[in-house]
Scaffold this active site. Structure first.
Site, PDB file in Angstrom:
ATOM      1  N   ASP A  35      28.656  18.834  31.485  1.00  0.00           N
ATOM      2  CA  ASP A  35      29.668  19.693  31.880  1.00  0.00           C
ATOM      3  C   ASP A  35      29.289  21.164  32.752  1.00  0.00           C
ATOM      4  O   ASP A  35      29.199  22.132  32.606  1.00  0.00           O
ATOM      5  CB  ASP A  35      29.945  20.603  30.566  1.00  0.00           C
ATOM      6  CG  ASP A  35      31.133  19.945  29.693  1.00  0.00           C
ATOM      7  OD1 ASP A  35      31.252  18.737  29.992  1.00  0.00           O
ATOM      8  OD2 ASP A  35      31.742  20.414  28.914  1.00  0.00           O
ATOM      9  N   ASN A  38      31.571  15.567  28.434  1.00  0.00           N
ATOM     10  CA  ASN A  38      33.197  15.254  28.435  1.00  0.00           C
ATOM     11  C   ASN A  38      33.927  15.812  29.827  1.00  0.00           C
ATOM     12  O   ASN A  38      34.692  15.026  30.126  1.00  0.00           O
ATOM     13  CB  ASN A  38      33.769  15.628  27.351  1.00  0.00           C
ATOM     14  CG  ASN A  38      33.784  17.208  27.261  1.00  0.00           C
ATOM     15  OD1 ASN A  38      32.748  17.798  27.067  1.00  0.00           O
ATOM     16  ND2 ASN A  38      35.161  17.586  27.165  1.00  0.00           N
ATOM     17  N   HIS A  39      33.431  16.611  30.490  1.00  0.00           N
ATOM     18  CA  HIS A  39      34.031  17.071  31.764  1.00  0.00           C
ATOM     19  C   HIS A  39      33.607  16.346  33.004  1.00  0.00           C
ATOM     20  O   HIS A  39      34.238  16.549  34.084  1.00  0.00           O
ATOM     21  CB  HIS A  39      33.954  18.738  31.959  1.00  0.00           C
ATOM     22  CG  HIS A  39      34.683  19.519  30.988  1.00  0.00           C
ATOM     23  ND1 HIS A  39      35.884  20.128  31.415  1.00  0.00           N
ATOM     24  CD2 HIS A  39      34.739  19.994  29.892  1.00  0.00           C
ATOM     25  CE1 HIS A  39      36.648  20.572  30.736  1.00  0.00           C
ATOM     26  NE2 HIS A  39      36.046  20.495  29.563  1.00  0.00           N
TER      27      HIS A  39
END
EC number: 3.1.3.16
Length: 306
Positions: A81, A113-114
């Site tokens: 992230d 997840n980003h």
């Protein structure tokens, strides 16, 4: 790309100045050569300093380096992230990537997840690349690199590091090693869970309110750690107002490294320093003072507005 070129780019990026699109392309090409050799579960030696989410908060990353020491003096592990939500995702990710290319053994970057094409189109990185470069090429180069980032790391065989958490499809490290990671983050399955799951005060597994990944309880952590001879799971992914949170009889810790998250949450941030014997020391830090942030670069007004 020569070492002196790289050093100049690092100096520029440390000043929050962008490098050219051509330089980004060359940097990403070099980074891919390094990252493709790394394992899904990258081995990391202690001493090391573990950092959680940064989310494009470039000036707070500068504070982090003030507190933790500069790379390569300090060996760093970032839990993903790097981008989205903050104002300087481009400079943040490119600086970390340039440091990775320059000092590959002194900085480890794992995927959050980003680090995803889909997510960055919603939460800011896509728009920022378009605004700063006037085309999507830089976004494409960077998101292609995301596919090469490791999914997890293990420090001295004892500390398991991941962005989000565990997965019902993963019992052992070999299950992670078996994943084909060079792809966009899937919507479900083992790779998705590693980046999206969260610990919770429950037993077993539960569906996650995030719509991806799972919630997992202390019994799950206990079981995973015992099976894999792990002493501690270190993860990020969740805002912690105090900078870090220890759970499940010290078998899991969340490290959060974006102070005053989204420039309004008022939280402090932390990094976790491990010495050569894996003794832990949490360093707390606050957001960079306003005067250290510089002014956002003003874009020239396009002719048709004049």
């Amino acid at each position: 790309m020569s070492q002196s070129d790289l050093d100049r780019q690092i100096a520029q990026l440390r000043n929050c100045e962008n490098i050219t699109e051509g330089e980004v392309k060359a940097l990403c090409t070099k980074a891919r050569e390094i990252l493709v050799e790394e394992s899904n579960v990258q081995r990391v030696d202690a001493p090391v300093t573990i950092c959680g989410d940064i989310h494009g908060q470039f000036f707070d990353l500068m504070e982090l380096f003030k507190v933790g020491g500069d790379c390569p003096d300090t060996n760093y592990l970032f839990l993903g992230d790097f981008v989205d939500r903050g104002f300087n995702s481009v400079e943040t990710f490119l600086l970390l990537l340039a440091l990775k290319v320059r000092y590959p053994d002194r900085i480890t970057l794992i995927r959050g997840n980003h680090e995803s094409r889909q997510i960055t189109q919603v939460y800011g990185f896509y728009d920022e690349c378009l605004r700063k470069y006037g085309s999507l090429n830089v976004w494409r180069y960077c998101t292609d690199i995301f596919d090469y980032l490791s999914l997890a790391a293990v420090i001295e065989e004892k500390i398991f590091c991941v962005h989000g958490g565990l997965s019902p499809s993963i019992k052992t490290m070999d299950d992670i090693r078996a994943i084909d990671r060079k792809q966009e983050v899937p919507h479900d399955g083992a790779m998705c869970d590693l980046m999206w799951s969260d610990p919770d005060e429950i037993e077993g597994w539960n569906l996650s309110p995030r719509g991806a990944g799972y919630l997992f309880g202390g019994d799950v952590v206990d079981d995973f750690n015992r099976k894999n001879n792990i002493e501690l799971i270190c993860r990020a992914h969740q805002l912690v107002m105090e900078g870090y949170r220890v759970m499940f009889n010290e078998q899991l810790v969340t490290v959060w490294s974006a102070p005053n998250y989204c420039y309004r949450c008022g939280n402090v941030a932390s990094i976790l320093e491990l010495d050569e014997n894996l003794a832990k020391s949490y360093k707390i830090f606050e957001a960079a003072p306003q005067e250290n942030r510089g002014l956002p670069a003003k874009k020239p007004i396009p002719d048709y507005f004049l």
